[in-house]
Design an enzyme around this catalytic site. Structure first.
Site, PDB file in Angstrom:
ATOM      1  CB  SER A 130      -0.904   0.022   1.234  1.00 12.46           C
ATOM      2  OG  SER A 130      -1.587   1.256   1.283  1.00 12.46           O
ATOM      3  CE  LYS A 184      -3.204  -2.318  -0.185  1.00 12.60           C
ATOM      4  NZ  LYS A 184      -3.924  -2.073  -1.341  1.00 12.60           N
ATOM      5  CG  HIS A 187      -4.722  -0.819   3.969  1.00 15.95           C
ATOM      6  ND1 HIS A 187      -5.002  -0.232   2.743  1.00 15.95           N
ATOM      7  CD2 HIS A 187      -3.892   0.047   4.596  1.00 15.95           C
ATOM      8  CE1 HIS A 187      -4.374   0.926   2.649  1.00 15.95           C
ATOM      9  NE2 HIS A 187      -3.674   1.111   3.762  1.00 15.95           N
ATOM     10  CG  ASN A 188      -7.300  -1.437  -0.304  1.00 18.18           C
ATOM     11  OD1 ASN A 188      -6.274  -1.224   0.328  1.00 18.18           O
ATOM     12  ND2 ASN A 188      -7.308  -1.512  -1.612  1.00 18.18           N
ATOM     13  CD  GLU A 191      -7.397   3.157   0.242  1.00 20.27           C
ATOM     14  OE1 GLU A 191      -6.321   2.605   0.521  1.00 20.27           O
ATOM     15  OE2 GLU A 191      -7.857   3.188  -0.916  1.00 20.27           O
TER      16      GLU A 191
HETATM   17  C1  6PG Z   1      -3.245   1.461  -1.520  1.00 21.25           C
HETATM   18  C2  6PG Z   1      -4.528   1.712  -2.252  1.00 21.25           C
HETATM   19  C3  6PG Z   1      -4.440   1.068  -3.596  1.00 21.25           C
HETATM   20  C4  6PG Z   1      -5.477   1.563  -4.568  1.00 21.25           C
HETATM   21  C5  6PG Z   1      -6.808   0.942  -4.358  1.00 21.25           C
HETATM   22  C6  6PG Z   1      -7.933   1.898  -4.555  1.00 21.25           C
HETATM   23  O1  6PG Z   1      -3.324   0.906  -0.440  1.00 21.25           O
HETATM   24  O2  6PG Z   1      -2.197   1.850  -2.034  1.00 21.25           O
HETATM   25  O3  6PG Z   1      -5.592   1.171  -1.560  1.00 21.25           O
HETATM   26  O4  6PG Z   1      -4.436  -0.298  -3.409  1.00 21.25           O
HETATM   27  O5  6PG Z   1      -5.545   2.933  -4.585  1.00 21.25           O
HETATM   28  O6  6PG Z   1      -6.865  -0.059  -5.319  1.00 21.25           O
HETATM   29  O7  6PG Z   1      -9.051   1.159  -4.647  1.00 21.25           O
HETATM   30  P1  6PG Z   1     -10.345   1.645  -5.390  1.00 21.25           P
HETATM   31  O8  6PG Z   1      -9.989   1.864  -6.827  1.00 21.25           O
HETATM   32  O9  6PG Z   1     -11.295   0.524  -5.196  1.00 21.25           O
HETATM   33  O10 6PG Z   1     -10.754   2.915  -4.721  1.00 21.25           O
END
Ligand code: 6PG
Length: 473
Positions: A130, A184, A187-188, A191
Site C-alpha cells: 500500500s 490488504k 486495509h482498503n 481506507e
Molecule cells: C493502496 C490503495 C491502492 C489503490 C486501491 C484503490 O493501499 O495503495 O488502496 O491499493 O488505490 O486499489 O481502490 P479503489 O480503486 O477501489 O478505490
C-alpha cells in the site's frame, strides 16, 4: 554482471516504481514486461539506478538472471492475468523458487493458487502493498502472507524498500497463504470508510455551512495538526486548495461526484458478512460509492422530490466545527474497531494467527491510511495481547466517551437538514448497538417463531421455546 537478487514482472506504475525502489536500496533486480519496449524504456530512464537493473526480453532471460532460489514479484492486473503468468512461470522455474503476487488480489484467489502450487515444489507469497505510486517508489507498507521460510528469503529486501516509522520497517510476515492479501483487503475497506467519512464532513461544511473549498481546506489543515493527523486528512486539505487552471476555480468544484471502485472494499464487506462480523461503517462507504455512480438517477430524483437542502445554522460555527472534528474521530474509532474485528475473526477461521498489533504498527507509515491514530491502536493491542474489540480498550473507551456526543450531534444535524452521512451514521449505530446490553432482537426472535416456528431462547433458561402463537393460523 552478477545475478539479480529478485525479479519483477509488470512495469506499470506500481511495478516500475517498486523496481526503482529495490534498485535504489542496492539490490540487483531483473525486470520483465510483456511489451519489450516498456522494459527498455524503463531501463533507459533509470539513470544511475540502471546499474542495479537487468532488463529481460522474455521469461527465460528473467529466470536465468536471478540467483536461485528465485523470488519473482508479479505486479500485473489482478485476476486472470495473474493465473496466466503463474502458468507460464511454472514451466520455467525450479524447486523452491518463489512467486510473489503483489497486486490487489482477492485473498480467496491467493488461497486457491497456494493449493494449485502445493505439489509443484514452488512456493507462493501473496503480498499486499500500500502507498500508491509514491509509496512503491519511496517506501510502501508491505503485508506478507505465505510460508515463513519463503518470507525469510526476501525479508531483507522488503525491509529495505518498505516505509520506515521511526526507523522500524513497515513490512511484516502476517501468516500463511492468504493472510497478506486479506489484511490488504481490510486495509482498503478501512481506507474506503476513512475517505467516505471525510467526504461526509466535507459535504456538511460545503452544503450545510456554505463554506468555500479554501475555507474547508483550512479546517482540514488545522485538524491535521491534531489527533486526526493522517495522510488522508493531509491530502484532503491539499486537494481542496488546488485551483483548476481551465475553470479558474477550486478543482474539487469541477470534479464529477461519481467515484469508481476496483473491488477491494466490496471484498472486505463480503468477507465480513460471510463470517458474521459487523462492518457496517465500511459497508456504508462501499454503498456510498455505488450510489455516487448513479448520477443520472440522483439528478432525476432531486428534480422529482424538490426538497430544498437546508443550511445548518449553528449558534456558533466554531462549536459545530469542533463537533465535526470529534465526530470524524469517533467515526474513525468505530470503523477501525470493525476492521480489526473482521481480521480477528478471519484469523480464527483461517488459522492465520494474525498479529493485530503488528498490523497496526506496519500501517503507521507508507500506506494510504497511515496516521498517528494507528500508533494508539498498536499500544492498545500491546496491552490487550492483540485481542478484543478496540471499543473495549481502555484508551479507546475514554476517547469514545469524550467524542460520541459530537458524533451524535453531527449525525442528528445531518438528518435534520437532509444531508447524507451514511458512514458516520453507521459508525454511531454500531457504537450504540454494541454498547447496548438489552437490544431489540427479542422481538425478532418472537416474530421468527411466530411465522416459522424457529423457536426462541428465554432469559436465564436453557433450551428452545415456542410462543403460544405456534400453530396459529
Ligand atoms: C493502496 C490503495 C491502492 C489503490 C486501491 C484503490 O493501499 O495503495 O488502496 O491499493 O488505490 O486499489 O481502490 P479503489 O480503486 O477501489 O478505490
Amino acid at each position: 554482471m552478477a545475478q539479480a537478487e529478485i525479479g519483477l514482472i509488470g512495469l506499470g506504475v506500481m511495478g516500475s516504481n517498486l523496481a526503482l525502489n529495490i534498485a535504489e536500496k542496492g539490490f540487483k533486480v531483473a525486470v520483465y514486461n510483456r511489451t519489450r519496449d516498456v522494459t527498455h524504456k524503463f531501463f533507459n530512464n533509470a539513470g544511475k539506478l540502471a546499474e542495479n537493473i537487468i532488463p529481460c526480453d522474455n521469461l527465460d532471460e528473467l529466470v536465468a538472471a536471478i540467483r536461485p532460489p528465485r523470488p519473482i514479484i508479479i505486479l500485473i492486473k489482478a485476476g486472470e492475468p495473474v493465473d496466466n503468468e503463474i502458468r507460464l512461470l511454472r514451466e520455467k522455474l525450479s524447486k523452491n523458487d518463489i512467486i510473489i503476487d503483489s497486486g490487489n488480489a482477492n485473498f480467496r484467489d491467493t488461497m486457491r493458487r497456494f493449493k494449485e502450487l502445493e505439489d509443484s515444489g514452488l512456493t507462493y507469497i501473496g503480498m499486499g502493498i500500500s502507498g500508491g505510486e509514491e509509496g512503491a517508489r519511496h517506501g510502501p507498507a508491505i503485508m506478507v502472507g505465505g510460508k515463513e521460510e519463503s518470507y525469510k528469503r526476501i525479508e531483507k529486501i522488503l525491509d529495505a524498500v518498505a516505509a520506515k516509522y521511526k526507523k522500524e520497517p513497515c513490512s511484516a510476515w502476517l501468516g500463511e497463504n492468504g493472510a497478506g492479501h486479506f489484511v490488504k483487503t481490510i486495509h482498503n475497506g478501512i481506507e474506503y470508510a476513512d475517505m467516505q467519512m471525510i467526504s461526509e464532513v466535507y459535504g456538511l461544511m460545503r452544503d450545510g455551512l456554505g463554506m468555500k473549498a479554501a475555507e474547508i481546506a483550512a479546517v482540514f489543515k488545522k485538524w491535521n495538526t491534531g489527533r486526526l493527523n493522517s495522510y488522508l486528512i493531509e491530502i484532503t486539505a491539499e486537494v481542496l486548495s488546488v485551483i483548476d487552471a481551465k475553470a479558474k476555480k477550486p478543482i474539487v468544484d469541477v470534479i464529477l461526484d461519481r467515484a469508481g471502485q476496483k473491488g477491494t472494499g466490496k471484498w472486505a464487506v463480503i468477507e465480513a458478512q460471510t463470517m458474521g462480523v459487523s462492518a457496517s461503517t465500511i459497508e456504508a462507504a462501499v454503498d456510498a460509492r455505488v450510489l455516487s455512480s448513479m448520477k443520472v438517477d440522483r439528478t432525476a430524483a432531486e428534480k422529482a422530490y424538490k426538497i430544498t437542502r437546508k443550511k445548518i445554522s449553528p449558534k456558533s460555527r466554531a462549536t459545530f466545527l469542533r463537533h465535526l472534528e470529534a465526530a470524524l474521530y469517533a467515526g474513525k474509532i468505530a470503523a477501525y474497531a470493525q476492521g480489526f474485528a473482521v481480521m480477528e475473526q478471519a484469523s480464527n477461521e483461517f488459522k492465520w494467527n494474525l498479529p493485530l498489533g503488528t498490523i497496526a504498527k506496519i500501517w503507521r507509515a507508507g500506506c494510504i491510511i497511515r496516521s498517528q491514530f494507528l500508533g494508539l491502536i498498536t499500544q492498545a493491542f500491546v496491552k490487550s495481547g492483540g485481542k478484543g474489540n478496540l471499543l473495549m480498550a481502555p484508551a479507546f473507551m475514554k476517547m469514545m466517551k469524550e467524542s460520541h456526543g459530537s458524533l451524535r450531534a453531527v449525525v442528528a444535524q445531518a438528518a435534520l437538514v437532509g444531508a447524507p452521512a451514511p458512514a458516520l451514521s453507521n459508525a454511531l449505530s454500531y457504537f450504540d448497538t454494541y454498547r447496548q446490553g438489552r437490544g431489540t432482537a427479542n422481538l425478532i426472535q418472537a416474530q421468527r417463531d411466530f411465522f416459522g416456528a424457529h423457536g426462541f431462547e428465554r432469559i436465564g433458561e436453557e433450551g428452545a421455546f415456542h410462543g403460544p402463537w405456534a400453530g396459529t393460523e
